[in-house]
Design a protein around this motif. Structure first.
Motif, PDB file in Angstrom:
ATOM      1  N   PHE A   1       0.836  -1.191   0.000  1.00  0.00           N
ATOM      2  CA  PHE A   1       0.000   0.000   0.000  1.00  0.00           C
ATOM      3  C   PHE A   1       0.878   1.250   0.000  1.00  0.00           C
ATOM      4  O   PHE A   1       0.640   2.195  -0.752  1.00  0.00           O
ATOM      5  N   PHE A   2       1.907   1.244   0.832  1.00  0.00           N
ATOM      6  CA  PHE A   2       2.841   2.364   0.912  1.00  0.00           C
ATOM      7  C   PHE A   2       3.493   2.623  -0.444  1.00  0.00           C
ATOM      8  O   PHE A   2       3.537   3.756  -0.921  1.00  0.00           O
ATOM      9  N   ARG A   3       3.978   1.603  -1.085  1.00  0.00           N
ATOM     10  CA  ARG A   3       4.642   1.760  -2.389  1.00  0.00           C
ATOM     11  C   ARG A   3       3.648   2.136  -3.501  1.00  0.00           C
ATOM     12  O   ARG A   3       4.028   2.737  -4.485  1.00  0.00           O
ATOM     13  N   ASP A   4       2.380   1.806  -3.328  1.00  0.00           N
ATOM     14  CA  ASP A   4       1.364   2.156  -4.325  1.00  0.00           C
ATOM     15  C   ASP A   4       0.937   3.618  -4.248  1.00  0.00           C
ATOM     16  O   ASP A   4       0.222   4.094  -5.127  1.00  0.00           O
ATOM     17  N   HIS A   5       1.359   4.331  -3.196  1.00  0.00           N
ATOM     18  CA  HIS A   5       0.935   5.720  -2.991  1.00  0.00           C
ATOM     19  C   HIS A   5       2.138   6.616  -2.690  1.00  0.00           C
ATOM     20  O   HIS A   5       2.232   7.191  -1.605  1.00  0.00           O
ATOM     21  N   PRO A   6       3.055   6.756  -3.651  1.00  0.00           N
ATOM     22  CA  PRO A   6       4.246   7.561  -3.381  1.00  0.00           C
ATOM     23  C   PRO A   6       3.946   9.054  -3.315  1.00  0.00           C
ATOM     24  O   PRO A   6       3.022   9.554  -3.966  1.00  0.00           O
ATOM     25  N   SER A   7       4.740   9.735  -2.557  1.00  0.00           N
ATOM     26  CA  SER A   7       4.690  11.187  -2.508  1.00  0.00           C
ATOM     27  C   SER A   7       5.250  11.743  -3.813  1.00  0.00           C
ATOM     28  O   SER A   7       6.036  11.081  -4.493  1.00  0.00           O
ATOM     29  N   SER A   8       4.897  12.969  -4.120  1.00  0.00           N
ATOM     30  CA  SER A   8       5.422  13.587  -5.334  1.00  0.00           C
ATOM     31  C   SER A   8       6.908  13.911  -5.219  1.00  0.00           C
ATOM     32  O   SER A   8       7.599  14.008  -6.216  1.00  0.00           O
ATOM     33  N   SER A   9       7.432  14.042  -4.006  1.00  0.00           N
ATOM     34  CA  SER A   9       8.848  14.400  -3.839  1.00  0.00           C
ATOM     35  C   SER A   9       9.777  13.197  -3.876  1.00  0.00           C
ATOM     36  O   SER A   9      10.939  13.327  -4.217  1.00  0.00           O
ATOM     37  N   SER A  10       9.267  12.023  -3.515  1.00  0.00           N
ATOM     38  CA  SER A  10      10.128  10.843  -3.449  1.00  0.00           C
ATOM     39  C   SER A  10       9.284   9.573  -3.444  1.00  0.00           C
ATOM     40  O   SER A  10       8.290   9.505  -2.723  1.00  0.00           O
ATOM     41  N   ALA A  15       2.183   9.441  -0.017  1.00  0.00           N
ATOM     42  CA  ALA A  15       1.126  10.448  -0.056  1.00  0.00           C
ATOM     43  C   ALA A  15       0.266  10.274   1.197  1.00  0.00           C
ATOM     44  O   ALA A  15      -0.091   9.165   1.571  1.00  0.00           O
ATOM     45  N   TRP A  16      -0.065  11.365   1.825  1.00  0.00           N
ATOM     46  CA  TRP A  16      -0.607  11.298   3.183  1.00  0.00           C
ATOM     47  C   TRP A  16      -2.061  10.874   3.277  1.00  0.00           C
ATOM     48  O   TRP A  16      -2.510  10.461   4.347  1.00  0.00           O
ATOM     49  N   TYR A  17      -2.850  10.960   2.206  1.00  0.00           N
ATOM     50  CA  TYR A  17      -4.289  10.750   2.365  1.00  0.00           C
ATOM     51  C   TYR A  17      -4.855   9.942   1.201  1.00  0.00           C
ATOM     52  O   TYR A  17      -4.687  10.317   0.044  1.00  0.00           O
ATOM     53  N   GLN A  18      -5.552   8.858   1.532  1.00  0.00           N
ATOM     54  CA  GLN A  18      -6.251   8.055   0.529  1.00  0.00           C
ATOM     55  C   GLN A  18      -7.723   7.973   0.918  1.00  0.00           C
ATOM     56  O   GLN A  18      -8.050   7.877   2.095  1.00  0.00           O
ATOM     57  N   ASP A  19      -8.584   7.986  -0.095  1.00  0.00           N
ATOM     58  CA  ASP A  19     -10.018   7.885   0.169  1.00  0.00           C
ATOM     59  C   ASP A  19     -10.436   6.412   0.293  1.00  0.00           C
ATOM     60  O   ASP A  19      -9.601   5.514   0.230  1.00  0.00           O
ATOM     61  N   THR A  20     -11.711   6.173   0.451  1.00  0.00           N
ATOM     62  CA  THR A  20     -12.202   4.804   0.657  1.00  0.00           C
ATOM     63  C   THR A  20     -12.041   3.923  -0.573  1.00  0.00           C
ATOM     64  O   THR A  20     -12.159   2.709  -0.479  1.00  0.00           O
ATOM     65  N   SER A  21     -11.733   4.520  -1.712  1.00  0.00           N
ATOM     66  CA  SER A  21     -11.453   3.751  -2.932  1.00  0.00           C
ATOM     67  C   SER A  21      -9.947   3.566  -3.137  1.00  0.00           C
ATOM     68  O   SER A  21      -9.512   3.125  -4.195  1.00  0.00           O
ATOM     69  N   CYS A  22      -9.165   3.933  -2.111  1.00  0.00           N
ATOM     70  CA  CYS A  22      -7.697   3.809  -2.125  1.00  0.00           C
ATOM     71  C   CYS A  22      -7.038   4.716  -3.152  1.00  0.00           C
ATOM     72  O   CYS A  22      -5.955   4.422  -3.661  1.00  0.00           O
ATOM     73  N   ASN A  23      -7.648   5.850  -3.448  1.00  0.00           N
ATOM     74  CA  ASN A  23      -7.053   6.847  -4.327  1.00  0.00           C
ATOM     75  C   ASN A  23      -6.448   7.964  -3.486  1.00  0.00           C
ATOM     76  O   ASN A  23      -6.984   8.312  -2.438  1.00  0.00           O
ATOM     77  N   ASP A  24      -5.323   8.523  -3.963  1.00  0.00           N
ATOM     78  CA  ASP A  24      -4.764   9.694  -3.304  1.00  0.00           C
ATOM     79  C   ASP A  24      -5.763  10.820  -3.481  1.00  0.00           C
ATOM     80  O   ASP A  24      -6.038  11.253  -4.599  1.00  0.00           O
ATOM     81  N   ALA A  25      -6.335  11.271  -2.380  1.00  0.00           N
ATOM     82  CA  ALA A  25      -7.482  12.170  -2.463  1.00  0.00           C
ATOM     83  C   ALA A  25      -7.141  13.647  -2.304  1.00  0.00           C
ATOM     84  O   ALA A  25      -7.875  14.484  -2.776  1.00  0.00           O
TER      85      ALA A  25
END
Length: 193
Positions: A1-10, A15-25
């Motif tokens: 999950f962590f690797r599926d939601h990378p921050s824009s800087s690295s 990325a700090w926030y995902q919605d209930t559909s697991c999208n960066d919201a």
């Protein structure tokens, strides 16, 4: 999950926030405390299961630790920034920190795992901030505000509505984690600060 939601800087921050559909919201910025916990969890996984299998937990943890140092600490490495979205050009947000990012036991572990002395310095400056805030603004109680301005020069609670709401300068939503974070450090280190 962590690797599926990378921050824009690295790719080694999340990325700090995902919605209930697991999208960066709410964009792809990181939250410092989340990345600090991720790095620590990877070090714990290495201690629990080792790093000889499909995932080299220690190597993954060291990548996150390096990304934290590069993207979520101020240039002097004296305090934790509010996230990787904060840069020296971010005005009041650059000269501020969140007390729930005072995760000193994790910093000790990062220093031990990486061999980098910056984590000892970060611990020392964090405890200096804690003492200044406790002595100057919460004598006898020791409660810290959610957000702190001038963390190196003159640590003080921020004004209301600094970033999240009317209680930003009070012991509130973020700071309620501080007794746990700082208490855990005492339990594992015995550091009386």
């Amino acid at each position: 999950f962590f690797r599926d939601h990378p921050s824009s800087s690295s790719p080694d921050l999340m990325a700090w926030y995902q919605d209930t559909s697991c999208n960066d919201a709410q964009g792809n910025d990181s939250a410092s405390d989340g990345d600090i916990d991720i790095a620590f969890a990877l070090l714990l996984a290495d201690k629990q299961w080792g790093s000889c299998d499909a995932i080299d937990y220690k190597a993954e943890g060291l990548k996150v630790i390096a990304a934290i140092a590069a993207h979520t600490l101020d240039t002097s490495k004296s305090y934790v920034l509010l996230g990787d979205w904060v840069t020296p050009g971010s005005g009041k947000y650059y000269d501020a920190t969140r007390s729930s990012d005072f995760i000193t036991d994790h910093f000790r572990s990062f220093g031990a795992a990486s061999g980098d002395g910056l984590w000892t310095g970060l611990n020392d400056s964090t405890f200096t901030m804690i003492a200044a805030l406790r002595n100057g603004f919460s004598s006898g109680k020791g409660l810290l505000p959610d957000f702190v301005k001038s963390p190196v020069a003159a640590p003080a609670p921020v004004a209301p509505s600094f970033l999240e709401g009317a209680n930003d300068g009070a012991y509130h939503y973020n700071a309620c984690r501080d007794p746990w974070r700082i208490g855990t450090d005492y339990l594992v280190s015995g550091d009386p600060r």
